[in-house]
Design an enzyme around this catalytic site. Structure first.
Site, short mmCIF file in Angstrom:
data_model
loop_
_atom_site.label_atom_id
_atom_site.label_comp_id
_atom_site.label_asym_id
_atom_site.label_seq_id
_atom_site.Cartn_x
_atom_site.Cartn_y
_atom_site.Cartn_z
N SER A 28 0.70 -1.17 -0.01
CA SER A 28 -0.04 0.09 0.01
C SER A 28 0.70 1.07 0.02
CB SER A 28 -1.12 0.20 1.31
OG SER A 28 -1.92 -1.04 1.27
N HIS A 59 -3.38 0.49 -4.48
CA HIS A 59 -2.86 -0.60 -5.34
C HIS A 59 -3.20 -0.48 -6.93
CE1 HIS A 59 -1.43 -3.34 -1.94
NE2 HIS A 59 -2.27 -2.46 -1.40
N HIS A 81 -4.87 -9.80 -0.99
CA HIS A 81 -5.16 -9.86 0.32
C HIS A 81 -6.17 -10.87 0.65
CE1 HIS A 81 -3.78 -5.70 -0.33
NE2 HIS A 81 -2.99 -6.04 0.77
N TYR A 83 -8.37 -10.88 2.97
CA TYR A 83 -9.50 -9.86 3.11
C TYR A 83 -10.45 -9.79 2.23
CZ TYR A 83 -6.98 -5.56 2.49
OH TYR A 83 -6.37 -4.63 2.11
N GLU A 84 -9.65 -9.75 0.71
CA GLU A 84 -10.53 -9.30 -0.40
C GLU A 84 -11.50 -10.48 -0.69
OE1 GLU A 84 -8.45 -6.85 -3.22
OE2 GLU A 84 -6.53 -7.59 -2.41
N ALA A 111 3.00 -2.05 3.95
CA ALA A 111 2.79 -1.00 4.87
C ALA A 111 2.32 -1.54 6.26
CB ALA A 111 1.74 -0.09 4.37
N MET A 209 -1.44 -6.76 7.17
CA MET A 209 -2.65 -7.92 6.53
C MET A 209 -2.13 -8.65 5.33
SD MET A 209 -5.79 -5.31 6.87
CE MET A 209 -5.99 -4.19 8.62
N SER A 210 -0.92 -8.64 5.08
CA SER A 210 -0.32 -9.31 3.75
C SER A 210 1.08 -10.09 4.17
CB SER A 210 -0.19 -8.18 2.80
OG SER A 210 0.80 -7.22 3.12
N ASN A 233 1.92 3.93 10.53
CA ASN A 233 1.36 4.45 11.59
C ASN A 233 1.50 3.39 12.73
OD1 ASN A 233 -0.70 2.23 9.94
ND2 ASN A 233 -1.08 2.10 12.23
N HIS A 245 -6.99 4.29 6.69
CA HIS A 245 -6.18 4.01 5.61
C HIS A 245 -5.57 5.35 5.03
CE1 HIS A 245 -4.70 1.27 2.36
NE2 HIS A 245 -5.12 1.91 1.82
#
Length: 270
Positions: A28, A59, A81, A83-84, A111, A209-210, A233, A245
């Site tokens: 990201s 992306h 991902h 989560y997609e 990220a 998350m990746s 962050n 985000h």
């Protein structure tokens, strides 16, 4: 899998003259590195047989082939991902494709939220190890011995020799770098403060998350891995502020110069 790979690789080879030596998976807000590739050829994911399509802001969603610091490379400008809604096998399918195209080393970026209280937004973290905490593994199912062993060793998931090279390059170019353990969760919700305290307790320095699914498959396929997180962050509860985000994208933009400088100089040494 074998039939799909054949179809995908044939299409890509007919679409580019590049024979990539190094693969780049750009997370990201970090896709700008692909814009620096020379003599580039771009193939949108949507045009590639059997390839997923990225749905996340930040992306771009294409393979970019060309030359970077004298190396023939292929960059994933955007990743997939869990989560997609994709399966773990779909998330990691591009790594299989890179292997079939001759890639022997990959630089995986992401990220991430900082868990280590010594970290600050904008820091770069060299990943020395990971905690795969997604409740699923991309190697579950029947194993194809031609793709890799049934039980791949993960004791050096991030190649030690390449990690030392990154440290040397960072030192020579005066690029500050953290060093730590990356932990992956499914998302797409950010973690709670209690979950972050748990993660810190078990040894995680950053969370995202990746990345870990791709790294597992890369090791299965015999590809050497460099992993770098951009701490965009601080994780929930560390600074007592809400997460979004937009902040991730803004911080990645701020850190892009030193991030690009590091990757370019590493490529020059590979």
């Amino acid at each position: 899998m074998r039939e799909k790979l054949t179809g995908t690789v044939e299409y890509i080879k007919n679409s580019t003259n590049t024979k990539p030596q190094v693969g780049l998976i750009l997370g990201s807000g970090l896709g700008m590195l692909a814009d620096l590739i020379e003599d580039k050829e771009e193939i949108p994911y949507g045009e590639i047989p059997h390839f997923p399509v990225s749905t996340v802001a930040g992306h771009k969603g294409q393979l970019v082939f060309g030359t970077l610091r004298g190396k023939q490379v292929v960059a994933m400008q955007g990743r997939f991902h869990f989560y997609e809604g994709y399966t773990m096998q779909e998330v990691t399918y591009p790594v299989r494709v890179l292997k079939e195209m001759g890639v022997e080393k990959i630089i995986v970026t992401n990220a991430a939220g900082g868990i280590n209280i010594d970290f600050r937004p904008g820091d770069l973290m060299l990943i020395k190890d990971h905690i795969h905490y997604m409740g699923n593994n991309p190697l579950i199912g029947k194993n194809d011995e031609e793709l890799g062993p049934r039980f791949p060793d993960m004791s050096e998931a991030y190649n030690k020799e390449l990690r030392e090279l990154v440290k040397k390059v960072a030192l020579e170019n005066k690029i500050p770098m953290q060093d730590g353990v990356y932990m992956s969760c499914t998302g797409p919700s950010y973690e709670t403060p209690a979950e972050i305290r748990f993660m810190r307790t078990i040894g995680a320095d950053a969370v995202g998350m990746s990345t870990t699914p791709e790294v597992i498959v890369a090791n299965h396929a015999g590809i050497k891995v460099i992993g770098i997180s951009c701490i965009t962050n601080m994780a929930a509860g560390v600074l007592n502020k809400k997460l979004d985000h937009g902040e991730v994208m803004e911080t990645a933009e701020i850190a892009k110069e030193k991030f690009s400088n590091l990757i370019l100089n590493v490529l020059g040494e590979l």
